[in-house]
Design a protein around this motif. Structure first.
Motif, short mmCIF file in Angstrom:
data_model
loop_
_atom_site.label_atom_id
_atom_site.label_comp_id
_atom_site.label_asym_id
_atom_site.label_seq_id
_atom_site.Cartn_x
_atom_site.Cartn_y
_atom_site.Cartn_z
N GLY A 39 0.83 -1.20 0.00
CA GLY A 39 0.00 0.00 0.00
C GLY A 39 0.86 1.25 0.00
N ARG A 59 -4.00 8.69 -9.64
CA ARG A 59 -5.30 8.08 -9.38
C ARG A 59 -6.42 9.10 -9.51
NH1 ARG A 59 -6.85 3.59 -5.57
NH2 ARG A 59 -8.80 4.07 -4.52
N ILE A 101 -17.36 -1.37 4.68
CA ILE A 101 -17.83 -0.01 4.39
C ILE A 101 -18.99 0.36 5.31
CG2 ILE A 101 -18.94 1.42 2.62
CD1 ILE A 101 -17.18 -0.04 0.63
N MET A 116 -18.17 10.95 -0.64
CA MET A 116 -19.33 10.10 -0.29
C MET A 116 -19.54 10.11 1.22
SD MET A 116 -19.07 6.88 -2.88
CE MET A 116 -17.69 6.10 -2.12
N ARG A 122 -10.19 -1.01 7.17
CA ARG A 122 -9.62 -2.35 7.25
C ARG A 122 -8.49 -2.37 8.27
NH1 ARG A 122 -5.96 -6.18 4.99
NH2 ARG A 122 -4.29 -5.31 3.69
N ALA A 142 -4.57 4.07 2.49
CA ALA A 142 -3.61 3.37 1.64
C ALA A 142 -4.27 2.62 0.50
CB ALA A 142 -2.76 2.41 2.47
N SER A 144 -3.52 0.51 -3.18
CA SER A 144 -2.42 -0.33 -3.62
C SER A 144 -1.30 0.55 -4.19
CB SER A 144 -2.92 -1.32 -4.67
OG SER A 144 -3.71 -0.65 -5.64
N VAL A 184 -13.80 -6.34 -0.26
CA VAL A 184 -14.52 -5.13 0.17
C VAL A 184 -15.99 -5.47 0.32
CG1 VAL A 184 -15.14 -2.75 -0.42
CG2 VAL A 184 -12.86 -3.61 -1.00
#
Ligand code: TXA
Ligand code: MG
Length: 349
Positions: A39, A59, A101, A116, A122, A142, A144, A184
Motif C-alpha cells: 500500500g 489516481r 464499508i 461520499m 480495514r 492506503a 495499492s 470489500v
C-alpha cells in the motif's frame, strides 16, 4: 528522494518503523507491505497528505481510499452505525484481508471518501503494516502501491518500479501472502454486499453471518446499465502491456486450444506468453511459459497472479493466454482480477 529500507516481516526494527511513522505523521508518503498487496500510505486525517497519494499514483480523485487501523476501538471513531454483523466479521476476520464499508463519521476528511458519506475501513494483519499504523497512532489511507491501471504490487521490486521518486519511503518486507487486494464488503446494506472479492471469501462470510450478496459487477463487464458500487471497480485495471485472453473450458481442451493459438501467433511473428499451472506447465513447448501456481492450492495462484502479469511485461510479450479457473472460494477473486487484466476477453475451448 525515496528512502528504501528492508525490514524483517516477523520482527521489524522498531527504530525504522518509527522513522516511517514519523514521515506519515508529518504528512509524507510511505509505501509498506500488507498481507494482501503493498500500500501507499498517508495520514488519513491530513487532507494535504492524502492529496499527495492521488498525485503519486495518478489516481482519479473520485476513487475513495481505505482507512487502515490497528486498534479495534478506532473503528468507532471513523465509522457510524456499525451493525452487529460487522462486529462478528471483525472478530472473525480482523486483522486480515477484509475491508468493510460504513457510514462515515464527521472527522474523516472527505478527500478520503471521494465526497461520499461512507468510509472503507480495514485492519491489516501483516506485522510491518500493523506495527507501523499502531506506532503512528493515526489512521492510514492506503491504496495499492502501483501506478493507477497497473497490476497491484506484491513485492517491493514492483513498488520501486512504479513509485520510486514519488514517495518518501518504501519499506521492503518481502512478498505478500495473499497476493490479491482485500475483500470489500458494503455493511450499510440490510444484507452485506461484496463489492470486490478477495482473500476472505463469500463462503467464509456466509459461514460467519449467514448471508451475503455479491455485486453483479464482480462477474460482469461494467456497462451503462451496470455500474459498480465500489468506484474503483469501474476502471481498467491490472493491465499489462500485452493483450491478455482467458481460455476457458475443460482443462484438456484448454491446453489444446492454447497450444493451437500459440502456434498461430508465433507464425505471425508475435511473442506469446502462457500463464500455466503445475498441472499443465509441462504441456506447453512454445512461447514464454510462466507458472502461476497449483490448481490444488488456488491460494498459490492468487499469490503469484500480479507478479506473473508484471513478468510478462518485462519479457515483452505481445499476447498472453491465461488458463481459466473456477469461481468458487478464492477463485472468484482470481477470476475477477484476471478478467479485468484481460479486459473481459475470453476464448471458449
Ligand atoms: O488489500 C487492500 O485493500 C489494499 C491494501 C493496501 O490494503 N488496498 C487497496 O486499496 O486495494 P485500493 O484503493 O487500491 O482499492 C480500494 C477499493 C476501490 O475499489 C475503491 O473504489 C473501494 O475500495 N472503496 C473505497 N471506499 C469505498 C466506499 N466508501 N464505498 C465503496 N467503495 C469504496
Ligand atoms: Mg488498487
Amino acid at each position: 528522494m525515496t528512502k528504501v529500507v528492508k525490514l524483517d516481516r516477523e520482527n521489524p526494527d522498531i527504530g525504522l518503523i518509527d522513522e516511517a511513522a514519523n514521515i506519515l505523521i508529518s504528512g509524507g508518503l510511505v509505501a509498506f507491505p500488507t498481507e494482501t498487496v503493498y500500500g501507499i500510505g498517508a495520514n488519513s486525517l491530513n487532507p494535504d497528505a492524502v492529496a499527495k497519494i492521488f498525485i503519486a499514483k495518478g489516481r482519479p480523485q473520485d476513487n475513495p481510499l481505505i482507512l487502515h487501523i490497528a486498534e479495534f476501538q478506532d473503528l468507532f471513531k471513523y465509522a457510524k452505525n456499525v451493525p452487529d454483523n460487522a462486529l462478528k466479521m471483525m472478530e472473525m476476520f480482523w486483522p486480515g484481508p477484509l475491508t468493510m464499508i460504513f457510514k462515515k463519521s464527521d472527522i474523516v476528511p472527505p478527500i478520503n471518501t471521494a465526497g461520499m458519506d461512507t468510509v472503507a475501513i480495514r485492519m491489516p494483519s501483516n506485522t510491518i503494516a500493523h506495527t507501523l499504523i499502531k506506532r503512528a497512532g493515526i489512521p492510514v489511507s492506503a491504496p495499492s502501491a502501483n501506478l493507477s491501471g497497473k497490476p497491484s504490487p506484491t513485492d517491493a521490486s514492483h513498488v520501486i518500479n512504479d513509485l520510486y521518486g514519488r514517495v518518501d519511503m518504501i519499506i521492503d518486507g518481502g512478498s505478500c501472502d495473499v497476493g490479491v487486494e482485500s475483500t470489500v464488503v458494503d455493511m450499510t446494506a440490510e444484507i452485506p454486499i461484496i463489492l470486490r472479492p478477495g482473500g476472505i471469501t463469500k463462503e467464509m462470510i456466509m459461514n460467519a453471518i449467514g448471508h451475503v450478496e455479491v455485486d453483479p459487477i464482480v462477474y460482469k463487464k461494467p456497462a451503462k446499465d451496470l455500474r459498480p458500487k465500489a468506484p474503483g471497480m469501474k476502471y481498467k485495471h491490472y493491465s499489462p502491456d500485452a493483450e491478455v485472453y482467458i481460455v476457458k473450458g475443460k482443462l484438456g481442451d484448454v491446453i489444446k486450444k492454447i497450444q493451437e493459438l500459440t502456434e498461430f501467433q508465433l507464425n505471425n511473428g508475435k511473442k506469446v506468453g502462457i500463464m500455466a499451472t503445475e498441472q499443465t506447465y509441462e504441456k506447453y513447448r512454445n512461447g514464454v511459459v510462466l507458472l502461476v501456481g497449483d490448481r490444488e492450492r488456488p491460494e498459490t495462484i492468487a499469490k503469484n497472479l500480479f507478479g506473473c502479469l508484471r513478468e510478462f511485461d518485462k519479457k515483452g510479450v505481445d499476447v498472453v493466454y491465461a488458463e481459466g479457473f473456477g469461481y468458487d472460494e478464492i477463485g472468484l477473486a482470481i477470476m475477477n482480477r484476471l478478467e479485468k487484466a484481460a479486459g473481459y476477453k475470453e476464448i471458449i475451448a
